[in-house]
Design an enzyme around this catalytic site. Structure first.
Site, mmCIF file in Angstrom:
data_model
loop_
_atom_site.group_PDB
_atom_site.id
_atom_site.type_symbol
_atom_site.label_atom_id
_atom_site.label_comp_id
_atom_site.label_asym_id
_atom_site.label_seq_id
_atom_site.Cartn_x
_atom_site.Cartn_y
_atom_site.Cartn_z
ATOM 1 N N THR A 1 0.884 -1.188 0.110
ATOM 2 C CA THR A 1 0.070 -0.011 0.048
ATOM 3 C C THR A 1 0.709 1.326 0.037
ATOM 4 O OG1 THR A 1 -0.390 0.192 2.546
ATOM 5 C CG2 THR A 1 -1.904 -1.175 1.132
ATOM 6 N N ASP A 2 0.258 2.559 -0.548
ATOM 7 C CA ASP A 2 0.904 3.688 -0.350
ATOM 8 C C ASP A 2 0.402 4.388 0.658
ATOM 9 O OD1 ASP A 2 -1.770 4.438 -1.103
ATOM 10 O OD2 ASP A 2 -1.180 4.734 -3.171
ATOM 11 N N ALA A 3 0.848 5.678 0.796
ATOM 12 C CA ALA A 3 0.552 6.739 2.109
ATOM 13 C C ALA A 3 -1.055 6.694 2.241
ATOM 14 C CB ALA A 3 0.987 7.755 1.977
ATOM 15 N N GLY A 4 -1.793 6.459 1.296
ATOM 16 C CA GLY A 4 -3.524 6.714 1.366
ATOM 17 C C GLY A 4 -3.721 5.405 1.695
ATOM 18 N N ILE B 1 -4.085 2.543 0.002
ATOM 19 C CA ILE B 1 -4.578 1.825 -1.009
ATOM 20 C C ILE B 1 -3.285 1.202 -1.929
ATOM 21 C CG2 ILE B 1 -6.592 3.217 -1.284
ATOM 22 C CD1 ILE B 1 -5.441 4.423 -3.660
#
Length: 145
Positions: free
Chosen positions: A19-22, A24
């Site tokens: 996942t990324d910082a968001g 997702i």
């Protein structure tokens, strides 16, 4: 008589590292999921890539990708990633792939990402295109999947 479904399916669980910082799945990770599914699909067909490289001196390389993103995957989601040859050739293959969310309630899968991946066969040392070995093409034939 209905046609045989030659689509290979591979489960992929989403972890923090995907996942990324968001929160997702980072968009490029779908390419990793697709690669894993293609590798497992080939293994399922009896095509071991490392063994081919050692015994035949050739390997598959990705020569092109085209992806379309529909919805995001999130931490802990269980995906099904598919692989299916759509354009077989003597030196390259086009493989259609999808990543779908498997809802916990058992309802229909939700398409998240779909793509077309082109792979070519090359000499492992010189990286020059060659014909795919006959045994590999036979394993990929629709009746053998």
């Amino acid at each position: 008589m209905s046609p045989v479904d030659t689509t290979f399916r591979w489960p992929v669980r989403i972890y923090w590292e995907d996942t990324d910082a968001g929160g997702i799945v980072f968009y490029a990770n779908y390419l990793k999921f697709f690669e894993r599914a293609r590798t497992e699909w080939l293994r399922h067909l009896g095509v071991e890539q490392q063994k081919l490289r050692e015994q035949v001196g050739g390997m598959f390389v990705v020569t092109g990708t085209q992806l379309r993103y529909h919805r995001p995957a999130r931490l802990d989601d269980l995906l099904t990633v598919t692989a299916r040859v759509t354009e077989p050739g003597r030196a390259s293959l086009t493989i259609e792939q999808t990543a779908s969310l498997q809802p916990a309630d058992g309802s229909a899968p939700i398409l998240l990402c779909e793509g077309s991946i082109r792979i070519g066969w090359v000499d492992a040392v010189q990286l020059r295109p060659q014909r795919i070995p006959t045994a590999v093409l036979q394993a990929l034939a629709p009746g053998n999947q």
